[in-house]
Write a protein that holds these residues in place. Structure first.
Motif, PDB file in Angstrom:
ATOM      1  N   THR A  84       0.816  -1.216   0.000  1.00  0.00           N
ATOM      2  CA  THR A  84       0.000   0.000   0.000  1.00  0.00           C
ATOM      3  C   THR A  84       0.847   1.262   0.000  1.00  0.00           C
ATOM      4  O   THR A  84       0.311   2.359  -0.195  1.00  0.00           O
ATOM      5  CB  THR A  84      -0.916   0.009   1.232  1.00  0.00           C
ATOM      6  OG1 THR A  84      -0.097   0.030   2.429  1.00  0.00           O
ATOM      7  CG2 THR A  84      -1.802  -1.220   1.265  1.00  0.00           C
TER       8      THR A  84
ATOM      9  N   GLU B 154       1.106   1.850  -7.683  1.00  0.00           N
ATOM     10  CA  GLU B 154       0.390   0.662  -8.164  1.00  0.00           C
ATOM     11  C   GLU B 154       1.194  -0.102  -9.201  1.00  0.00           C
ATOM     12  O   GLU B 154       1.186  -1.342  -9.209  1.00  0.00           O
ATOM     13  CB  GLU B 154      -0.960   1.092  -8.736  1.00  0.00           C
ATOM     14  CG  GLU B 154      -1.854  -0.086  -9.099  1.00  0.00           C
ATOM     15  CD  GLU B 154      -3.247   0.358  -9.502  1.00  0.00           C
ATOM     16  OE1 GLU B 154      -4.022  -0.498  -9.948  1.00  0.00           O
ATOM     17  OE2 GLU B 154      -3.547   1.569  -9.352  1.00  0.00           O
TER      18      GLU B 154
ATOM     19  N   ARG C 189       3.689  -2.674  -7.640  1.00  0.00           N
ATOM     20  CA  ARG C 189       3.247  -3.710  -6.690  1.00  0.00           C
ATOM     21  C   ARG C 189       3.508  -5.123  -7.202  1.00  0.00           C
ATOM     22  O   ARG C 189       3.950  -5.998  -6.442  1.00  0.00           O
ATOM     23  CB  ARG C 189       1.768  -3.515  -6.385  1.00  0.00           C
ATOM     24  CG  ARG C 189       1.489  -2.231  -5.614  1.00  0.00           C
ATOM     25  CD  ARG C 189       0.017  -2.000  -5.377  1.00  0.00           C
ATOM     26  NE  ARG C 189      -0.196  -0.718  -4.689  1.00  0.00           N
ATOM     27  CZ  ARG C 189      -1.391  -0.199  -4.435  1.00  0.00           C
ATOM     28  NH1 ARG C 189      -2.506  -0.849  -4.812  1.00  0.00           N
ATOM     29  NH2 ARG C 189      -1.496   0.969  -3.825  1.00  0.00           N
TER      30      ARG C 189
END
Length: 611
Positions: free
Chosen positions: A305, A309, A312
């Motif tokens: 988190t 993105e 990830r």
């Protein structure tokens, strides 16, 4: 008592040993008494048997004396001598019997006197029977009262001995049984007491030593886990000293941890740990300075988190691969701070299979990466902007030197040649900077294919032949060949770097040897010179950017940029090869590169890709 451990053990062990000694002595005394009682019984029976035999012989002698035919002329001297000898033998035997029971010994007090009197009387019988037969009868009549008196003496004595014998027969077995029962009882009681003492000694040993050793073990475990230790032991023996040392070590470790935490709180690096689900388990308080978020806000959150993105998937793959090994690994990623900006983070991680946790160090390299990007941009711009004018200047110098602009004086010609050489070095530096910039940025693509090691060496030797002739250095080329998997142009570039250094630092009239060695799974290309050699202190950094050995560059006739070997190292690593140097000061240097061997299965794979 402040006793040592060995003294305590000796004291505890001595208790059952002392009891065993006392117990064995007591049991031995009882056994001795029982044996003595048994011997008394047996000796008494033997003495009684001998008495009865003697008494029977004596009575038979009296009866024979009274009933014998006094008118016969027989001489009974031998029979009387035998009887006397028999009585004296039994008298001595009974008198010499030791260890008889009291009742028998008391009953036998008058036996010696009786046997002596009987022997004297038989001596008289012997004398009487030596007399003529006519006189014997009267003499025998005279002895009858004395014989009767002797028999009256024997009767009460025999009764007393009989009573003693009956008393012995009644009491001796009971006493023997009692003694044997005492031995058995003493043995059982001794064994029970010995067992109790042994158990008690074991308990004391456990309580005094083993229990304290358990405390030591627990304290050692607590020291390892960083927990609070059990109260210190008050004993001053070795175990107490060991416990005191553990407490002292725990205090030192605690102080060291406090200092360590104080340092870590001021550190710009962030220390944290992640569980197998990539959630933050623990994190240092210094995180707020770097990430602008508190530790309480981050604990329990997934590390995914905190990254953009697009990062990830790559981050998840790297961490899952890291779980398969307990070796330390590192990577870079971006991370979003509490202020919303993105930072470049260099992660160093180690997966602990026992704890099932990642131990991580996060180092902020944002400024470093920005500076590197600026440097690359500067090098790229400077390289491209300088290459065109330098090429133009170099061409102009070449035309003027060749006389295209008229004749030059010797002095002007000499100065122009120096200027041309300086421009050439500057252009070489620009080319090296552009190559290094491409390598650092990963923009350089290698064309892998089957490459002849001999061709690479030949091209490199031909490229340096003019310089070698000018420096009066001989290059000895190889004759053998081998196939390598690599980019021919870049391999030639590596070897040219080796050869140019070898020629520059070789003495006049020296020889540079180029060699090819075919290994099991690699091909080695090497260049050896007869130069001054490289000191051991410079060898570790010889392949770093802009590094040159100060002890030999001052004597080099031609200066270099200090990037050639660094470029050779990066190109070698791009070929999955190894690069190295061997040198001895005053004897020369040998640079080598090992490139993977080209195998037949590579060609088949290339054919499949082409089809």
């Amino acid at each position: 008592m402040n006793l040592k451990i060995w003294q305590k053990i000796l004291l505890i062990v001595s208790l059952p040993v002392i009891f065993e000694i006392v117990f064995v002595a007591t049991l031995a005394a009882l056994l001795l008494q029982t044996e003595q009682l048994s011997d008394q019984f047996e000796n008494s029976k033997s003495a009684l048997l001998r008495y009865h035999v003697a008494e029977e012989a004596l009575l038979q002698g009296f009866f024979q004396f009274i009933t014998v035919d006094t008118r016969a002329a027989n001489d009974y001297s031998k029979e009387f001598d035998y009887l006397i000898e028999k009585l004296r033998f039994y008298e001595r035997s009974i008198s010499n019997t030791f260890g008889m029971r009291v009742e028998i010994r008391d009953a036998f007090e008058e036996v010696p006197e009786l046997f002596n009197n009987a022997a004297k009387m038989i001596d008289k019988f012997k004398v009487i029977f030596k007399q003529p037969p006519s006189m014997r009868r009267d003499l025998v009549k005279e002895q009858e009262p004395e014989i009767l008196g002797m028999m009256l003496v024997i009767k009460p004595l025999s009764d007393r001995i009989a009573r003693g014998e009956r008393q012995m027969q009644m009491s001796a077995p009971t006493e023997l049984l009692s003694k044997r029962s005492s031995v058995i009882a003493t043995t059982i009681v001794g064994l029970v007491i010995s067992l109790i003492i042994s158990c008690g000694a074991a308990y004391l040993l456990f309580r005094n030593i083993a229990k304290r050793l358990q405390i030591i073990e627990a304290n050692a475990h607590n020291v390892a886990l960083g927990k609070e230790l059990l109260p210190a032991l008050k004993d001053q023996d070795e175990i107490g000293q060991l416990d005191a040392a553990l407490h002292e070590a725990a205090d030192l470790i605690s102080d060291a941890k406090k200092k360590e935490f104080a340092i870590l709180e001021q550190s710009i690096d962030v220390l944290c740990s992640l569980d197998r689900r990539l959630r933050i388990v623990d994190i240092g308080e210094s995180v707020y300075k770097s990430w602008k978020q508190s530790a309480d806000e981050l604990i329990g959150r997934s590390i995914l988190t905190l990254v953009p993105e697009q990062e990830r998937t790559r981050l998840t793959t790297l961490l899952l691969e890291g779980m398969s090994t307990e070796k330390e690994f590192e990577f870079e990623s971006q991370l979003k701070t509490g202020l919303g900006n993105v930072r470049d983070i260099l992660w160093k991680m180690n997966w602990s299979q026992n704890d099932r946790i990642f131990y991580c160090v996060a180092h902020d390299v944002t400024e470093r990466r920005a500076l590197a990007r600026q440097k690359q941009q500067l090098i790229s711009v400077a390289g491209h902007d300088l290459r065109t004018p330098l090429t133009s200047v170099s061409s102009t110098f070449s035309l003027i030197t060749e006389g295209a602009r008229g004749e030059l004086s010797p002095q002007a010609q000499k100065e122009l040649i120096k200027a041309s050489q300086s421009v050439e070095r500057l252009m070489e530096l620009v080319r090296d900077l552009l190559d290094m910039e491409k390598l650092d940025a990963g923009k350089m693509v290698l064309d892998f294919k089957s490459v002849s090691a001999l061709d690479v060496c030949t091209i490199a030797v031909d490229s340096l032949s003019t310089l070698a002739a000018k420096m009066n250095v001989k290059i000895q080329a190889p004759w053998q060949d081998a196939l390598m998997l690599g980019d021919e142009r870049r391999l030639v570039q590596i070897l040219i770097n080796f050869l140019s250094n070898a020629v520059k630092f070789s003495p006049r009239g020296g020889t540079v040897t180029v060699a090819i060695r075919d290994g099991d799974d690699f091909v080695e290309l090497s260049v050896a010179d007869q130069g001054p050699g490289i000191p051991a202190t410079d060898r570790e950094l010889i392949f770093e950017k802009f590094h040159q050995s100060k002890s030999i560059t001052s004597t080099a006739p031609i200066k270099s940029t200090g990037l050639g070997l660094a470029i050779a190292k990066v190109l070698t690593e791009g070929h999955n090869g190894t690069i190295g140097v061997e040198s001895e000061v005053g004897k020369g240097t040998r640079f080598f590169v090992r490139i993977p061997t080209f195998r037949d299965d590579y060609s088949s794979m290339e054919s499949e890709e082409d089809s």
